[in-house]
Design a protein around this motif. Structure first.
Motif, PDB file in Angstrom:
ATOM      1  N   HIS A   1      44.165  33.048  28.812  1.00  0.00           N
ATOM      2  CA  HIS A   1      44.691  34.301  28.290  1.00  0.00           C
ATOM      3  C   HIS A   1      45.686  34.892  29.279  1.00  0.00           C
ATOM      4  O   HIS A   1      46.810  35.159  28.958  1.00  0.00           O
TER       5      HIS A   1
ATOM      6  N   ASP B   1      46.770  35.824  23.057  1.00  0.00           N
ATOM      7  CA  ASP B   1      46.686  37.302  23.055  1.00  0.00           C
ATOM      8  C   ASP B   1      47.950  38.028  23.523  1.00  0.00           C
ATOM      9  O   ASP B   1      48.016  39.247  23.432  1.00  0.00           O
TER      10      ASP B   1
ATOM     11  N   HIS C   1      43.298  40.243  15.572  1.00  0.00           N
ATOM     12  CA  HIS C   1      42.206  39.529  16.233  1.00  0.00           C
ATOM     13  C   HIS C   1      40.825  39.680  15.589  1.00  0.00           C
ATOM     14  O   HIS C   1      39.839  39.998  16.276  1.00  0.00           O
TER      15      HIS C   1
END
Ligand SMILES: [Zn+2]
Length: 309
Positions: free
Chosen positions: A5, A67, A197
Motif C-alpha cells: 500500500h 489505495d 473500498h
C-alpha cells in the motif's frame, strides 16, 4: 506479484493500526532482493502475456500498490524510477484528490485519537449499542466496523473531536490529480480499486459491477487511460464467475487482480498477488519463500487453484 500500500519513514496514524508499513530502507532492501532474483515486467507486458500468450522474461515479477496513497508519489515513485522498476497503482476514485477517506483509515485514526482517553470507552460503548453492534474494547471494536457501518465512525469522530475532513485537508493522505498526471508521464500505470473500498462479497452483483465500472470510468476520463485494470479491495473471495465474464469480456478490462497470495486462477485475466505488509514484518526473502512454501503445500491438496461458481 508482490503488492504494497505505502512506504513511510513517519508514523501514519490512519494506517498504523491496520497493517505494517515498511520504511524506505526496508522497502529498498526488498526491491534489491527481488531485483537480484527476478526481472520486472509492467502491466502491458503482463497483458500481452495473458491475452496473447507472449512469453515473459524468465523469473519475472509485477509490482503494484493499492489505495492511491500520497507516499506513492513522494517516496515510492522516486525509488522505483531510480531502480528502473515499473509499477501499477490502483486507486479508489472517491478518494483521489483527498475527497474522502476510506472507512478503515477512519477506524485507525480514531484508535490513535482515543486509545489514551479514559472517557472514550464509555462513549464508544454507547455508540456501538445505538448501532446494535457488540462492543469489546476500543481497538478491537473500532477495527470490527465494516464498510456499510461507516456512519458509526463518522458519528464517533464528530463526538470526540476527530475531524476527518480536516485530516484530509491538512495531511493530504491520498494522491492528487497533478501527482497522478506526473506519475503517468513517468511511465507508471494506473488501475481502479473500486469507488470507496467495499468488501465485494457483501455487495449485490449489480453493485459490484457499478463500483468497478464507475471507478475505472473516472480514471479513463480524467487521465486518458486507454487500458483497464482493476484490483479488488480487501478480497475477491466469493465473487462469482459471472462478475469476471462482465468485467473482462463485456467491459473490456484487460486484467483483474486479487490479493489471495500465490495461487492460480481458473479465470483467464484474473491474477493473484501477495501482500508484503504482513503483521509480523518479514523481509522479502522470507516472505517470498513462505509464499512458495504455502503454494506447494496447498498444491498437494489441490487448494492452489481458485475455482469459481
Ligand atoms: Zn485497498
Amino acid at each position: 506479484m508482490p503488492f504494497y500500500h505505502t512506504v513511510s519513514d513517519d508514523e501514519l496514524p490512519h494506517i498504523q493500526h491496520l497493517y505494517h508499513v515498511r520504511n524506505s530502507r526496508l522497502f529498498i532492501k526488498d526491491l534489491e532482493y527481488i531485483l537480484k532474483h527476478y526481472r520486472p515486467v509492467d502491466l502491458h507486458q503482463l497483458t500481452e502475456h495473458i491475452e496473447g500468450d507472449k512469453l515473459l522474461p524468465e523469473k519475472s515479477f509485477f509490482l503494484s500498490f493499492d489505495d492511491g496513497l500520497s507516499e506513492c508519489y513522494s517516496i515510492i515513485a522516486p525509488i522505483l524510477k531510480q531502480k528502473g522498476i515499473p509499477a501499477t497503482f490502483f486507486l479508489n476514485s472517491d478518494f483521489v484528490d483527498n475527497k474522502g477517506l476510506m472507512f478503515r483509515y477512519k477506524s485507525s485514526l480514531l484508535i490513535s485519537h482515543l486509545q489514551k482517553s479514559e472517557s472514550a470507552e464509555k462513549l464508544l460503548r454507547h455508540k456501538f449499542k445505538e448501532h446494535k453492534l457488540p462492543f469489546r474494547n476500543t481497538k478491537e471494536s473500532l477495527l470490527s466496523v465494516r464498510w456499510n457501518q461507516e456512519t458509526l465512525l463518522d458519528e464517533i469522530g464528530e463526538e470526540c473531536g476527530m475531524d476527518f475532513d480536516n485530516f484530509l485537508k491538512e495531511k493530504k493522505p491520498y494522491l492528487t490529480t497533478p501527482q497522478i498526471v506526473e506519475m503517468i508521464s513517468d511511465g507508471f500505470t494506473f488501475g481502479s480499486h473500486s469507488q470507496n473500498h467495499p468488501t465485494y462479497n457483501k455487495l449485490s452483483p449489480d453493485k459490484q459491477i457499478e463500483q468497478t465500472v464507475l471507478s475505472q470510468e473516472f480514471l479513463c476520463k480524467n487521465f486518458g487511460l486507454d487500458y483497464k485494470a482493476f484490483a479488488f479491495p480487501f478480497t475477491d473471495s466469493g465473487v462469482s464467475a459471472a462478475f469476471f465474464e462482465r468485467i473482462l469480456k463485456d467491459e473490456n478490462f484487460q486484467l483483474t487482480f486479487g490479493g489471495a497470495g500465490l495461487k492460480n486462477e481458473k479465470i483467464k485475466g484474473q491474477l493473484q498477488r501477495f501482500g508484503m505488509e504482513k503483521e509480523s514484518p518479514q523481509d522479502a526473502k522470507q516472505q517470498i519463500h513462505s509464499e512458495y512454501c504455502y503454494y506447494l503445500i496447498k498444491s498437494i491438496f489441490g487448494k492452489n487453484v481458485i475455482r469459481r461458481d
